[in-house]
Write a protein that holds these residues in place. Structure first.
Motif, mmCIF file in Angstrom:
data_model
loop_
_atom_site.group_PDB
_atom_site.id
_atom_site.type_symbol
_atom_site.label_atom_id
_atom_site.label_comp_id
_atom_site.label_asym_id
_atom_site.label_seq_id
_atom_site.Cartn_x
_atom_site.Cartn_y
_atom_site.Cartn_z
ATOM 1 N N SER A 197 -8.403 23.171 -15.283
ATOM 2 C CA SER A 197 -8.883 24.109 -16.308
ATOM 3 C C SER A 197 -10.366 23.908 -16.600
ATOM 4 C CB SER A 197 -8.078 23.941 -17.599
ATOM 5 O OG SER A 197 -8.289 22.633 -18.147
ATOM 6 N N GLN A 198 -10.971 22.870 -16.000
ATOM 7 C CA GLN A 198 -12.392 22.582 -16.213
ATOM 8 C C GLN A 198 -13.187 23.082 -15.007
ATOM 9 O OE1 GLN A 198 -12.944 18.403 -17.006
ATOM 10 N NE2 GLN A 198 -11.532 18.400 -18.732
ATOM 11 N N SER A 256 -19.264 23.996 -17.039
ATOM 12 C CA SER A 256 -19.560 25.376 -17.428
ATOM 13 C C SER A 256 -19.259 25.626 -18.899
ATOM 14 C CB SER A 256 -18.759 26.346 -16.559
ATOM 15 O OG SER A 256 -17.368 26.149 -16.742
ATOM 16 N N SER A 257 -18.340 24.838 -19.467
ATOM 17 C CA SER A 257 -17.985 25.018 -20.878
ATOM 18 C C SER A 257 -19.089 24.545 -21.809
ATOM 19 C CB SER A 257 -16.693 24.269 -21.190
ATOM 20 O OG SER A 257 -16.855 22.883 -20.904
ATOM 21 N N ASP A 258 -19.932 23.646 -21.318
ATOM 22 C CA ASP A 258 -21.038 23.132 -22.126
ATOM 23 C C ASP A 258 -22.103 22.635 -21.159
ATOM 24 O OD1 ASP A 258 -22.841 21.900 -23.782
ATOM 25 O OD2 ASP A 258 -21.334 20.878 -25.006
#
Length: 760
Positions: free
Chosen positions: A640-641, A653-655
């Motif tokens: 999921s990361q 990509s999330s941070d």
């Protein structure tokens, strides 16, 4: 091609017996010691010889004329040529030489103290040969007391490396100097103009560095020579990071230094430039036009670089700088001798044909008076040689002239047919010692036979009533730190001291194996016969596993068997290792370094063949250099990361403030992004191979270098194979003919490029 031996012989009548006066050229940029340097030159130079001191002030602030008022200087003997804006050390020397009027030009740094009688040997050498450069002995200078340090010790000769760098080589016999150190030398004004004149220093060189390589090679290849003037001493203040007084007060662009060195190589080294450009620091450097060298070469009928190598053939072959072959050293355990170029630690690792940390060759002369190779082992293309002082084997700067007994490593062939050899280490103990491969110790555990298809270690009968346990990995049960699996050289003897209904009590030294109610295997004081309890009774037969037959009351008898086995190595899920997969080869030799890149626009997921993904374990925060950091992890949840390319690195990509970092170059993490941090320069490098629906990539920390290439660090790749990531120890033990751990073979042995060019 000119005959380099045609220069006038020492002692022959030269055309320059009239060399009587000198012009001292001092290129200075924000120097603190100009005043003391000038006073020292004046005090220790015969007045009839010193025509002038020319200071080239390269945009110092405040200017030299302000720092040192003219009335302090000796009227009529000092000229100050101010240059603004700054033109750098090389062109400052050029300007000073063009303004010189003396019969000889002497270049000095602006932080030196010439010693009494320093000029006589220099001028004597110039008078013997009109095409000669002479250099003094360069000793140390205390910047506080202005006193010479160690008058009998210093530098006088330098030698060339294949990365167009140089090192002190005072041990080289004779007066010839292969390479100038650069800053301190004497040259007749006539030879200065003849060997270059307006181009005495390459006008396209910038700032600092490389001009000594150019001047040295053009001198030797164009009919000149460079000699050491015995008896001449100049004390020099060396830069010392711990002493602010010696600090450099101007910048030296590293790119300019490398460009200068590469220009010198392209001008004079012919086909050996291919070797020079194999070093990563010279990638993507444009040296510009070399046309200014063409007229000089034609006019002086200059020779080829091969002539230089032949003149110093004893040096290049005797020290191993032109090695007969390079090779990998493969141990009996299948691992190759490897140097971690980040930590300088030696270990055994899976063999990789083109990994530079595994390519070795014989090096170092037998002695400074016997320039025959070889007395040591060196890492190819690096100034690292094996050394042993007792304890662990290390790498240190090479003693090329064989002056260190601690670098005496010899490869001794013991089996010509199989190509097997032993490697003897320095003879510093009473008995002969050899280099040994080893194995990483693994914990000894009890494994439940009902839960998996384990391959269990077997018991070997050593003597009647005495066993040793040997695992399929080749490790044996040892007791160095508790119960572990390690080198069979240290195998523990399991002595049968009692038996009860076919189950045996086994003793190691003065303690017995104990199953601790089936929770783990340990050593515990032996229970006497009348008090024997089940924890110390095992099933033990030759050729079978060692098992403890008791456990929970439930289940069949077989389900209660717990047998001695190898535990998992305590390794992080992801480590940095030498890159095993070449991007241009279709064969993928290490799938632990191969990821499927599933792209979703700019974002992508990195998935292993197992279906697990690379991610970050945010449940285990840590501190790295004062910054928050988190270890990498592999699993289903990590799918999921996703990642994204960020500047020179890879970020979540999330941070995008969290970037992949090499950390200590073994244990990668994610931490705050710093674009200038070389440890964060990663790329997803595409690999050739059997492509499916997604490209295959390796996550590669880019190679880098520091200190103008004097330290180079290869690429590393993220590795998820815990077993493959283990670093096998390398140690020293007494030589024994039958010991497998002491057998090595030379793999992928080839003649290196530099030697092949010479032979061709």
């Amino acid at each position: 091609m000119s005959d380099l031996g045609a220069v006038p012989l020492r002692g022959a009548l030269g055309a320059l017996r009239g060399v009587k006066t000198i012009s001292v050229v001092l290129p200075c940029a924000n120097e603190s010691f100009v005043q003391r340097t000038v006073e020292s030159i004046w005090a220790n130079t015969p007045k009839e010889e010193l025509l002038e001191i020319i200071i080239v002030d390269d945009a110092s602030w405040p200017p030299v004329t302000v720092q040192n008022p003219r009335d302090v200087f000796l009227s009529g003997h000092v000229r100050i040529l101010r240059q603004s804006p700054a033109i750098g050390l090389i062109q400052s020397k050029q300007r000073g030489a063009e303004a010189a009027n003396g019969d000889a030009i002497v270049f000095l740094d602006c932080h030196v103290r010439p010693m009494p009688n320093w000029t006589a040997p220099l001028l004597a050498e110039l008078r013997l040969n009109p095409r000669r450069i002479a250099v003094p002995l360069i000793t140390g200078l205390n910047p506080d007391t202005w006193e010479e340090l160690s008058p009998q010790e210093g530098g006088k000769k330098m030698c060339l490396t294949w990365s167009v760098d140089f090192f002190w080589c005072n041990e080289l016999s004779g007066m010839d100097v292969p390479i100038l150190s650069g800053g301190l030398l004497a040259i007749s004004r006539s030879w200065w103009h003849e060997s270059g004149g307006h181009f005495g220093y390459d006008s396209s060189m910038r700032s600092w560095g490389g001009e000594n390589i150019d001047q040295s090679l053009r001198t030797w290849l164009c009919g000149g020579e460079i000699v050491y003037a015995e008896g001449s001493r100049v004390a020099h203040m060396w830069r010392d990071a711990g002493n602010p007084k010696t600090a450099l007060h101007y910048s030296i662009p590293e790119r300019d230094v490398l460009r200068n060195r590469l220009r010198a190589a392209k001008a004079w080294m012919g086909p050996w430039v291919e070797k020079v450009q194999s070093f990563q620091e010279f990638e993507n450097i444009d040296v510009g036009s070399l046309s200014n060298f063409d007229e000089l070469k034609n006019r002086l009928k200059c020779g080829m670089f091969e002539d230089y190598l032949r003149r110093f053939e004893a040096l290049f072959f005797g020290t191993g700088m032109l090695p007969s072959s390079v090779f990998h050293l493969k141990a009996a355990n299948g691992k190759c001798l490897t140097l971690d170029l980040y930590s300088r630690q030696l270990f055994g690792h899976s063999c990789i044909e083109d990994f530079e940390g595994q390519i070795w060759h014989r090096s170092n002369a037998l002695g400074k008076d016997d320039l025959q190779c070889c007395s040591g082992l060196k890492l190819w293309n690096y100034n690292y040689c094996l050394a042993w002082y007792g304890g662990q084997v290390q790498v240190v700067d090479c003693s090329y002239f064989g002056t260190s007994k601690y670098q005496d490593f010899q490869i001794v062939i013991t089996n010509e047919v199989e190509g097997e050899a032993i490697i003897s280490v320095p003879d510093i103990e009473e008995t002969k010692q050899c280099l040994n491969s080893g194995q990483v110790s693994r914990p000894a555990v009890l494994l439940d036979v009902s839960q998996a298809n384990w391959t269990f270690p077997e018991l070997e009968l050593v003597n009647e009533g005495l066993f040793r346990a040997v695992a399929a990995s080749g490790r044996c049960l040892i007791t160095e730190v508790g119960l572990q699996w390690g080198s069979c050289e240290s195998a523990a003897g399991l002595e049968v001291i009692g038996e009860d209904e076919g189950r045996k009590q086994l003793q190691i030294a003065d303690q017995c194996l104990d199953a601790a109610q089936g929770t783990h295997i340990a050593l515990y004081p032996c229970h006497p016969r009348e008090e024997r309890i089940p924890n110390q009774l095992f099933i033990a037969e030759e050729g079978g596993p060692l098992c403890w037959p008791f456990g929970d009351a439930d289940g069949s008898p077989d389900s209660r068997l717990r047998c001695l086995g190898e535990g998992e190595l305590e390794q992080p899920q992801v480590m940095l290792q030498p890159c095993a997969n070449s991007p241009v080869k279709a064969t993928l030799s290490d799938h632990g370094q191969v990821f499927h890149k599933h792209s979703q626009g700019e974002m992508f997921i990195l998935k292993l063949e197992s279906g697990h993904c690379l991610g970050v374990d945010f449940e285990k925060p840590m501190q790295v250099n004062g910054e928050d950091a988190f270890p990498l992890s592999v699993g289903q949840a990590e799918c999921s990361q996703s990642w994204i390319h960020h500047e020179h690195s890879l970020a979540l990509s999330s941070d995008e403030d969290w970037c992949l970092s090499a950390n200590d170059f073994q244990h990668p993490v994610v931490t705050s992004c710093w674009p200038e941090d070389l440890s964060q320069h990663f790329e997803a490098q595409r690999l050739e191979g059997p492509q499916k629906n997604t490209p295959l990539v390796a996550l590669r920390k880019r190679p880098h270098w520091v200190d103008s290439g004097r330290q180079r660090f290869p690429a590393l790749c993220l590795d998820t194979s815990r077993e493959g990531a283990a670093r096998e120890p390398v140690r020293v033990a007494q030589c024994e003919e039958a010991r497998m751990e002491q057998l090595w073979t030379l793999e992928w042995e080839v003649v290196p490029l530099e030697t092949r060019l010479f032979r061709e």
